[in-house]
Design an enzyme around this catalytic site. Sequence first.
Site, PDB file in Angstrom:
ATOM      1  N   GLU A 431      51.590  12.526  17.624  1.00 47.08           N
ATOM      2  CA  GLU A 431      52.579  12.315  18.662  1.00 47.08           C
ATOM      3  C   GLU A 431      52.836  10.825  18.803  1.00 47.08           C
ATOM      4  O   GLU A 431      51.921  10.009  18.893  1.00 47.08           O
ATOM      5  CB  GLU A 431      52.054  12.993  19.931  1.00 47.08           C
ATOM      6  N   ASP A 512      46.476  12.132  21.951  1.00 48.00           N
ATOM      7  CA  ASP A 512      45.581  11.362  22.818  1.00 48.00           C
ATOM      8  C   ASP A 512      44.671  12.280  23.613  1.00 48.00           C
ATOM      9  O   ASP A 512      45.036  13.412  23.935  1.00 48.00           O
ATOM     10  CB  ASP A 512      46.408  10.523  23.801  1.00 48.00           C
ATOM     11  N   ASP A 514      44.045  12.638  26.595  1.00 52.60           N
ATOM     12  CA  ASP A 514      44.370  12.586  28.017  1.00 52.60           C
ATOM     13  C   ASP A 514      45.265  13.770  28.394  1.00 52.60           C
ATOM     14  O   ASP A 514      45.524  14.645  27.569  1.00 52.60           O
ATOM     15  CB  ASP A 514      45.038  11.250  28.364  1.00 52.60           C
ATOM     16  N   ASP A 516      48.510  14.013  28.942  1.00 54.28           N
ATOM     17  CA  ASP A 516      49.721  14.161  28.132  1.00 54.28           C
ATOM     18  C   ASP A 516      49.387  14.728  26.759  1.00 54.28           C
ATOM     19  O   ASP A 516      50.091  15.582  26.236  1.00 54.28           O
ATOM     20  CB  ASP A 516      50.421  12.810  27.947  1.00 54.28           C
TER      21      ASP A 516
END
Length: 651
Positions: A431, A512, A514, A516
């Site tokens: 991404e 990532d 996290d 998102d």
Amino acid sequence: MESYTAKDIEILEGLSAIRKNPGMYIGSTDSAGLHKMVFEVVDNSLDEALAGYCNNIKVIIRKDNDLEIVEVDDNGRGIPVDIHPEKNKSALEIIMTTLHAGGKFSNKNYAISGGLHGVGVSVVNALSAYCEVYSYRNGNVYYQKYIKGEPVEEVKIIGKENRKGTRVIFAPDKEIFKVNINFDLLSGRLRELAFLNKNVTISIKDERDHKKIKEKTFKFDSLAAFIDELNHGKKTFPKKPIYISSKEPKIEMELVIQYTDDNREIFFAYANNIRNDEGGVHVSGFRWGLTRAINEILKSYNKSNKKIEAFTGDDVREGLTGVLSLRVVNPQFKNQTKDKLTGSEEEDINIEQFVRQSTYDELLKYLERNPDDAKQIIERCILAYKSREAADRARQNVRKKAELAINYGMPEKLADASEKDPAKKELFIVEGDSAGGSAKQGRNREIQAVLPIRGKVSNVEKLFTTKGKEFVENKILESETIMPLLQAIGTNIGKDFNIEKLRYHKIIIMADADIDGSHIISLLLTLFYRYMPELIKKGHLYIAMPPLYKIQWNKKVYYVYSDEEKDKILDQIGRDKKVDVQRYKGLGEMNPEELWETTMNPETRKIVRVNLDDVVSAEEMVQLLMGHDSKERKKFIEENAENIDLEALTL
Ligand code: 0RA
């Protein structure tokens, strides 16, 4: 009715072979094989339930130093203990130490046995560091202990107790099984078994961590509870799922169906408690019976509706949720994985014919007796019929264009690998352009390809439930974000899916660590789950686990993947030392070398294979996380955000 005696047991083979070649007997020595050990014992308890002697099964996971142990306790008849005339041994010992000595092949007490597919408790015993069995019969407690399958003493009475049943305690051998027991995997399957075996209470308790004891109990009074669960939160009709059952001496079936406002079909088929994801003769029989019964009813509606000659199978199954549970003597399956039921070894049994006729007769009876329900169903089918006709026309064009793009085009952003053999190649889906850039520079160009994706991947689940399958398929094929992905992967989707065209045997989603990142992972997983499920089933889909921290001390660098690991390393180094701890915020923060070392290098990286073992939970999870019930979703995320555990990711 306790007619079972030791002489009924057929002795077929000794045990020594099992430890030499465990995979041959338990399937594998990975996670699947380890958990099969537990289900094997539970299957024996379920056989007792099926025969009408048992309604309570308890599974407990404990720890004994560094061994994991499992206890399965049931209130069945207990394992027989009478002395075998020729062997001069207790039946209990023979059953526990002789392959195929369960007596299932000669015991005519119950023709249809869930355990027919099983290999027997003796295999579990042989593959355990130790095993203890308690058989509660005749008011006595009979006991024997084994080490690696060998009895350490004769069967003896160790007490008196006024209960019946069997308690098997075993410690899967660490020399054979290197993985740990997964609570969620066990409890998912036990729940499924509770749905399929009504009125049997099945509980599971995990006492491995005394601070975090987990416990679940499952008991359902009808197969309809399964449908209630699958349709939770959707508009449904008839209000009460339609329940059909039919029984003959060697074959019986239960079927529950209900329609929803959702446009997809969800159907689970089982033969003797084994789920058959590729269907088989029972599913064909059901489909025929359903289509015929509804078309029969359509005839009487046709006076007002002259246009529709007959519904297709697709028309009558749009929006249908169903569970079919078949029990049959000696079922035959296509292959070892039992994904497809092909028939029965019994010559006088025709499974397809039985399910066909039962479904047709019973469903027709129901529809005739419940004209309001029948009307609603016919109207639902007319809707499906009409939208299919319209979508068919639109789709022709979209599909043709997409097929050309997928077969002959490559995405501009793809940095491909030089290797030609798909089996050796990996595709990283990354991404964002900045992480994509580092990945392109850091990768092994020979075998690793990198595809950065840009823009938002649409939530196919939400579209799916509101607009229908055909519509979403068109949308996917027209999406500028998703098309590059389809071009790189090569298989196409839905009905046009072809695994032969897969260009990378490992597809690795790299995002990532996290919120998102996990959102993007969920969106992509949903896309794969709905439109390319075979990629997941065949084990081609992975998620990369980037490190959370970089710890530097005394010229050494540690990449750390969890908070626990960080604490452990800091303890090792010593809390008083001056240590540099850097928290990675995203993949984009790493330079190409770091990204290679921590996340891409096959020698050092961590990746998790996405698996589809527990389809029922996966279905619920996807609906919950990605569907349109935002209140439920919010609740789930609030409850689980802290402990979303990628290690245990079973989609
Ligand atoms: C052989 C024969 C019978 C029951 C069992 C084995 C049996 C095995 C296990 C394993 C776990 N729980 C179990 N419960 C029963 C038939 C017994 C009879 O006819 O009395």
